[in-house]
Design a protein around this motif. Structure first.
Motif, PDB file in Angstrom:
ATOM      1  N   MET A   1       0.851  -1.183   0.000  1.00 41.11           N
ATOM      2  CA  MET A   1       0.000   0.000   0.000  1.00 41.11           C
ATOM      3  C   MET A   1       0.894   1.242   0.000  1.00 41.11           C
ATOM      4  O   MET A   1       1.896   1.305   0.727  1.00 41.11           O
ATOM      5  CB  MET A   1      -0.902  -0.003   1.235  1.00 41.11           C
ATOM      6  CG  MET A   1      -1.945   1.091   1.254  1.00 41.11           C
ATOM      7  SD  MET A   1      -3.045   0.914   2.684  1.00 41.11           S
ATOM      8  CE  MET A   1      -4.333   2.078   2.239  1.00 41.11           C
ATOM      9  N   GLN A   2       0.533   2.222  -0.786  1.00 41.63           N
ATOM     10  CA  GLN A   2       1.307   3.454  -0.827  1.00 41.63           C
ATOM     11  C   GLN A   2       1.032   4.306   0.417  1.00 41.63           C
ATOM     12  O   GLN A   2      -0.078   4.323   0.950  1.00 41.63           O
ATOM     13  CB  GLN A   2       0.972   4.248  -2.085  1.00 41.63           C
ATOM     14  CG  GLN A   2       1.399   3.568  -3.378  1.00 41.63           C
ATOM     15  CD  GLN A   2       2.894   3.318  -3.419  1.00 41.63           C
ATOM     16  OE1 GLN A   2       3.695   4.247  -3.297  1.00 41.63           O
ATOM     17  NE2 GLN A   2       3.280   2.057  -3.612  1.00 41.63           N
ATOM     18  N   LEU A   3       2.080   5.000   0.874  1.00 43.75           N
ATOM     19  CA  LEU A   3       1.964   5.807   2.090  1.00 43.75           C
ATOM     20  C   LEU A   3       0.853   6.840   1.976  1.00 43.75           C
ATOM     21  O   LEU A   3       0.067   7.026   2.915  1.00 43.75           O
ATOM     22  CB  LEU A   3       3.300   6.496   2.383  1.00 43.75           C
ATOM     23  CG  LEU A   3       3.325   7.438   3.589  1.00 43.75           C
ATOM     24  CD1 LEU A   3       3.016   6.686   4.878  1.00 43.75           C
ATOM     25  CD2 LEU A   3       4.687   8.127   3.682  1.00 43.75           C
ATOM     26  N   ASN A   4       0.747   7.510   0.837  1.00 41.66           N
ATOM     27  CA  ASN A   4      -0.293   8.529   0.688  1.00 41.66           C
ATOM     28  C   ASN A   4      -1.691   7.910   0.712  1.00 41.66           C
ATOM     29  O   ASN A   4      -2.640   8.506   1.228  1.00 41.66           O
ATOM     30  CB  ASN A   4      -0.072   9.351  -0.585  1.00 41.66           C
ATOM     31  CG  ASN A   4      -0.193   8.541  -1.860  1.00 41.66           C
ATOM     32  OD1 ASN A   4       0.030   7.331  -1.861  1.00 41.66           O
ATOM     33  ND2 ASN A   4      -0.565   9.188  -2.953  1.00 41.66           N
ATOM     34  N   GLU A   5      -1.832   6.687   0.177  1.00 42.85           N
ATOM     35  CA  GLU A   5      -3.124   5.991   0.229  1.00 42.85           C
ATOM     36  C   GLU A   5      -3.473   5.628   1.672  1.00 42.85           C
ATOM     37  O   GLU A   5      -4.638   5.733   2.087  1.00 42.85           O
ATOM     38  CB  GLU A   5      -3.084   4.737  -0.630  1.00 42.85           C
ATOM     39  CG  GLU A   5      -2.910   4.999  -2.119  1.00 42.85           C
ATOM     40  CD  GLU A   5      -2.721   3.718  -2.913  1.00 42.85           C
ATOM     41  OE1 GLU A   5      -2.976   3.738  -4.131  1.00 42.85           O
ATOM     42  OE2 GLU A   5      -2.321   2.692  -2.316  1.00 42.85           O
ATOM     43  N   LEU A   6      -2.465   5.199   2.434  1.00 45.17           N
ATOM     44  CA  LEU A   6      -2.685   4.840   3.833  1.00 45.17           C
ATOM     45  C   LEU A   6      -3.126   6.047   4.650  1.00 45.17           C
ATOM     46  O   LEU A   6      -4.112   5.972   5.399  1.00 45.17           O
ATOM     47  CB  LEU A   6      -1.402   4.249   4.416  1.00 45.17           C
ATOM     48  CG  LEU A   6      -1.409   3.964   5.923  1.00 45.17           C
ATOM     49  CD1 LEU A   6      -2.463   2.927   6.282  1.00 45.17           C
ATOM     50  CD2 LEU A   6      -0.026   3.517   6.373  1.00 45.17           C
ATOM     51  N   VAL A  35       4.223   1.008   1.947  1.00 42.61           N
ATOM     52  CA  VAL A  35       4.075   0.496   3.309  1.00 42.61           C
ATOM     53  C   VAL A  35       3.577  -0.940   3.241  1.00 42.61           C
ATOM     54  O   VAL A  35       2.457  -1.207   2.806  1.00 42.61           O
ATOM     55  CB  VAL A  35       3.094   1.361   4.132  1.00 42.61           C
ATOM     56  CG1 VAL A  35       2.948   0.791   5.547  1.00 42.61           C
ATOM     57  CG2 VAL A  35       3.572   2.798   4.192  1.00 42.61           C
ATOM     58  N   ARG A  36       4.427  -1.856   3.698  1.00 39.70           N
ATOM     59  CA  ARG A  36       4.055  -3.269   3.739  1.00 39.70           C
ATOM     60  C   ARG A  36       3.814  -3.753   5.160  1.00 39.70           C
ATOM     61  O   ARG A  36       3.047  -4.685   5.380  1.00 39.70           O
ATOM     62  CB  ARG A  36       5.144  -4.115   3.083  1.00 39.70           C
ATOM     63  CG  ARG A  36       5.328  -3.830   1.594  1.00 39.70           C
ATOM     64  CD  ARG A  36       6.398  -4.717   0.990  1.00 39.70           C
ATOM     65  NE  ARG A  36       6.562  -4.469  -0.437  1.00 39.70           N
ATOM     66  CZ  ARG A  36       7.446  -5.088  -1.209  1.00 39.70           C
ATOM     67  NH1 ARG A  36       8.265  -5.993  -0.662  1.00 39.70           N
ATOM     68  NH2 ARG A  36       7.533  -4.811  -2.495  1.00 39.70           N
ATOM     69  N   LYS A  37       4.521  -3.138   6.121  1.00 45.10           N
ATOM     70  CA  LYS A  37       4.353  -3.533   7.520  1.00 45.10           C
ATOM     71  C   LYS A  37       4.277  -2.299   8.401  1.00 45.10           C
ATOM     72  O   LYS A  37       5.069  -1.362   8.243  1.00 45.10           O
ATOM     73  CB  LYS A  37       5.491  -4.439   7.996  1.00 45.10           C
ATOM     74  CG  LYS A  37       5.338  -4.821   9.467  1.00 45.10           C
ATOM     75  CD  LYS A  37       6.196  -5.983   9.892  1.00 45.10           C
ATOM     76  CE  LYS A  37       5.860  -6.375  11.324  1.00 45.10           C
ATOM     77  NZ  LYS A  37       6.578  -7.572  11.789  1.00 45.10           N
ATOM     78  N   ILE A  38       3.325  -2.330   9.346  1.00 46.99           N
ATOM     79  CA  ILE A  38       3.137  -1.244  10.301  1.00 46.99           C
ATOM     80  C   ILE A  38       3.307  -1.784  11.706  1.00 46.99           C
ATOM     81  O   ILE A  38       2.703  -2.803  12.063  1.00 46.99           O
ATOM     82  CB  ILE A  38       1.738  -0.606  10.167  1.00 46.99           C
ATOM     83  CG1 ILE A  38       1.504  -0.078   8.754  1.00 46.99           C
ATOM     84  CG2 ILE A  38       1.562   0.511  11.189  1.00 46.99           C
ATOM     85  CD1 ILE A  38       0.092   0.428   8.525  1.00 46.99           C
ATOM     86  N   VAL A  39       4.114  -1.119  12.506  1.00 49.32           N
ATOM     87  CA  VAL A  39       4.186  -1.401  13.936  1.00 49.32           C
ATOM     88  C   VAL A  39       3.269  -0.419  14.649  1.00 49.32           C
ATOM     89  O   VAL A  39       3.326   0.793  14.413  1.00 49.32           O
ATOM     90  CB  VAL A  39       5.623  -1.302  14.471  1.00 49.32           C
ATOM     91  CG1 VAL A  39       5.643  -1.086  15.986  1.00 49.32           C
ATOM     92  CG2 VAL A  39       6.390  -2.576  14.143  1.00 49.32           C
TER      93      VAL A  39
END
Length: 248
Positions: A1-6, A35-39
């Motif tokens: 997912m693209q950062l701006n989409e997130l 962005v593939r992984k979010i902490v």
């Protein structure tokens, strides 16, 4: 997912423009574009950043971010080290403060209510952040405080009469001890928040409304997890909650 989409999806979900807040909501430090992984975490401490680096995260999503109103704006000391770590590893920092408290399903107040078995009936107070409703259990203030502590995994501090029967409760996670007068005005039997101030003891004794301080960190762990679960369901993005213990 693209950062701006997130960030666009999070803004649309949490509607930060509805709140007068003390820090910027949304993207605070920009990292890599994909962005593939979010902490996930409560507070963007150095310990959480280090955990995100170790896990290969592309972004950190928290309740307590940076750039608070009234703080020193200079990038020095601990702030320099934190931001340096993020930039060196190309990790984005995304934070939502009051919007994450107030969301009707994924917010801290909604999630805490579910954890404690509280049936929300309405919202009041500043920016509608004071929730109130009934407790599904039965017991007095001492028993209710024990239930809160057991549910959150830490001792809850009870101020007021221990044998006060508890039926109706008001709550606001975090540092909302200033909402106690508003909670008393609602006619509840108990008020739950994260922290206590000196005057709360006297207010509890004189109003005969129990005040329960259950921990700022402890009461605000659940909204960010609910938000992460939503991202996993709706976007299939890899999320991981890292609980950096904080006794406050």
């Amino acid at each position: 997912m693209q950062l701006n989409e997130l960030t666009q999806a999070l803004d649309a979900l949490l509607e930060p423009w509805r709140y007068k807040d003390y820090a910027p909501n949304g993207l605070q430090v920009e990292g890599r574009g994909e962005v593939r992984k979010i902490v996930l975490g409560v507070t963007a401490s150095q310990a959480l950043i280090d955990a995100a680096i170790a896990r290969g995260a592309d972004a950190i999503l928290v309740h307590h971010g940076y750039f608070w109103k009234g703080e020193d704006a200079r990038i020095c000391g601990m702030k320099r080290q934190r931001i340096r770590s993020l930039l060196q590893h190309d990790i984005s920092l995304i934070a939502y403060h009051l919007p994450l408290d107030g969301h009707p399903e994924l917010g801290n107040n909604a999630a805490l209510g579910r954890v404690l078995g509280l049936k929300a009936e309405g919202q009041a107070g500043e920016q509608n952040l004071l929730w109130h409703g009934g407790w599904e259990g039965k017991g007095d203030a001492a028993e209710f405080a024990a239930h809160v502590g057991q549910s959150l995994g830490r001792d809850a501090q009870l101020l007021g009469r221990k044998d006060k029967p508890i039926r109706r409760v008001a709550w606001c996670t975090g540092g909302a001890q200033g909402f106690f007068a508003d909670a008393i005005a609602l006619g509840v039997d108990a008020f739950i928040t994260g922290e206590a101030s000196e005057q709360n003891y006297h207010m509890a004794m004189e109003s005969d409304v129990a005040f329960i301080a259950a921990g700022h960190h402890a009461t605000e762990r659940f909204g960010i997890q609910a938000l992460g679960e939503h991202l996993l369901r709706s976007n299939g993005i890899n999320v991981e909650f890292v609980d950096i213990n904080n006794p406050v």
